[in-house]
Design a protein around this motif. Structure first.
Motif, PDB file in Angstrom:
ATOM      1  N   ASN A   1     -41.507  27.791  25.721  1.00  0.00           N
ATOM      2  CA  ASN A   1     -41.615  26.534  25.889  1.00  0.00           C
ATOM      3  C   ASN A   1     -42.921  26.037  26.732  1.00  0.00           C
TER       4      ASN A   1
ATOM      5  N   ASP B   1     -35.234  22.046  32.036  1.00  0.00           N
ATOM      6  CA  ASP B   1     -36.422  21.060  31.244  1.00  0.00           C
ATOM      7  C   ASP B   1     -37.430  20.428  32.395  1.00  0.00           C
TER       8      ASP B   1
ATOM      9  N   ARG C   1     -37.899  31.865  27.452  1.00  0.00           N
ATOM     10  CA  ARG C   1     -38.024  30.251  27.796  1.00  0.00           C
ATOM     11  C   ARG C   1     -39.481  30.088  27.900  1.00  0.00           C
TER      12      ARG C   1
ATOM     13  N   ASP D   1     -39.639  23.437  33.336  1.00  0.00           N
ATOM     14  CA  ASP D   1     -40.673  23.449  31.974  1.00  0.00           C
ATOM     15  C   ASP D   1     -41.756  22.671  32.093  1.00  0.00           C
TER      16      ASP D   1
END
Length: 422
Positions: free
Chosen positions: A85, A49, A81, A52
């Protein structure tokens, strides 16, 4: 070593091409965009996370048309991803991805993301090498003339060469690029852009020498910014150092500060000279966040005023490499007859071992002929006097298969350039 730049040739290349668009490319080593990190690199449950969020800030700031990456996890879930994202976030929905390969069985791989409003995927080739695959993605530009078959092709090649500075490591890098040049020679002449984390310490390394001075000149690569030398820990090249953004090692980030030029964007002769509708813009090449004042320092210390603090912090927390950015002009071919000298020239392509030239002269005049290789070397020249009317002449053309350029200049300094294909 900068190849000979031909002022008149570049001028005529501009005449033959109409400016259409630019493509901005970013090359980035993402530093373990995967949970399969090496021993000693401790990650938390929020590791991905955090990756990202940091990468999203960098992409929001740069908005590349082409995003070439190293060290992404070698499974589709990691590739998707980033697409979902990061690339297609904050209102964007136009980025797409290319196919993933991992025939070398590595935990990290290469990938290309692209703006699907400008580019489309054509095909994918790869070279299986140790320790990672080399990937080649052929793209085409979505030109307004696409329905008529008029477009530009670009093949983006991405590699993460063997790390380390032992003789074995250097030999492995040489073997990797030798396999690449063998592959692209089989593919044929094209617009090639070769980028990645090359892990090279100096230009005299065998791998770099092979790329720049390969015996088939049509398949050599050129450095758009001509930064040739011993890059490692050398203040002379501080403006191109891309690794490491950190001075200390926590098990994940490399240490030592910015003192290596590991990350490169190289181009084929066709892209360097703009021979096939795509031309590199050398002045656009730079390492994001690099101001030339970072030798053995971090991207944050000493104080860095090149970018907003938020972006600098995102780069510091995301990777131990700096991204490298470069833009390319996409041109639209115009009709050669829009430029009208007092003579007309036709050459027969492809050329075999004899160059056949047909020329129509409006008046009696001298003509000077010059033949250049794709790297700018003049390999032949001669002069002829023709009276008005049609003429044919032949010239021995016993050269290796490649692209060449025939430049014809008359007494009025009117010049025409013809591309020769052997």
């Amino acid at each position: 070593m900068k190849p000979l730049l031909l002022t008149s040739f570049l001028f005529l290349t501009t005449l033959l091409h109409g400016f259409a668009d630019t493509i901005r490319m970013m090359q980035y080593n993402m530093m373990y965009y995967t949970t399969s990190v090496p021993s000693g690199c401790t990650i938390s449950g929020t590791y991905m996370d955090e990756k990202d969020e940091n990468l999203k800030k960098i992409i929001d700031f740069v908005l590349p048309d082409v995003f070439c990456v190293n060290e992404i996890g070698s499974q589709d879930n990691y590739v998707n991803r980033v697409l979902n994202n990061v690339m297609n976030a904050n209102g964007r929905n136009y980025y797409a991805r290319c196919p993933l390969t991992n025939y070398s069985n590595s935990s990290i791989a290469n990938m290309l993301y692209y703006d699907s409003r400008k580019l489309a995927f054509y095909n994918h080739l790869y070279v299986t090498t140790y320790p990672r695959d080399i990937n080649a993605y052929k793209m085409y530009y979505k030109s307004a003339e696409l329905a008529q078959g008029d477009t530009a092709f670009i093949t983006f090649i991405i590699a993460h060469l063997k790390a380390g500075n032992t003789e074995s490591d250097r030999n492995a890098r040489k073997t990797q690029v030798e396999r690449l040049t063998t592959k692209i020679e089989q593919m044929g002449i094209d617009n090639y852009v070769f980028s990645g984390d090359f892990n090279l310490y100096k230009a005299s390394e065998a791998a770099y020498q092979h790329l720049l001075f390969y015996n088939n000149t049509a398949f050599r690569f050129l450095d758009p910014i001509d930064e040739y030398g011993n890059w490692n820990n050398n203040n002379q090249f501080a403006n191109v150092h891309t690794q490491s953004t950190h001075s200390s090692n926590d098990g994940c980030f490399s240490s030592g500060g910015l003192d290596d030029r590991f990350d490169f964007i190289l181009v084929s002769p066709t892209v360097f000279y703009g021979a096939q509708k795509v031309k590199v813009m050398p002045e656009s090449y730079y390492a994001l966040g690099q101001d030339g004042q970072r030798l053995n320092g971090t991207i944050l210390n000493p104080a860095n005023h090149t970018l907003p603090e938020e972006i600098l912090n995102a780069m510091y927390n995301f990777s131990d490499h700096l991204p490298v950015i470069c833009s390319f002009e996409i041109s639209k071919m115009t009709n050669i007859h829009e430029y009208k000298p007092t003579y007309l020239v036709h050459v027969e392509n492809p050329v075999k071992n004899e160059l056949l030239i047909q020329l129509y002269a409006e008046t009696d005049q001298w003509f000077h002929f010059e033949i250049f290789s794709i790297t700018g070397q003049r390999i032949d020249h001669f002069s002829e006097y023709f009276i008005s009317g049609n003429h044919s002449l032949s010239r021995k053309f016993d050269v290796v298969p490649s692209f060449y350029f025939l430049k014809i200049t008359n007494a009025l300094n009117e010049t025409v350039v013809k591309k020769l294909i052997k």
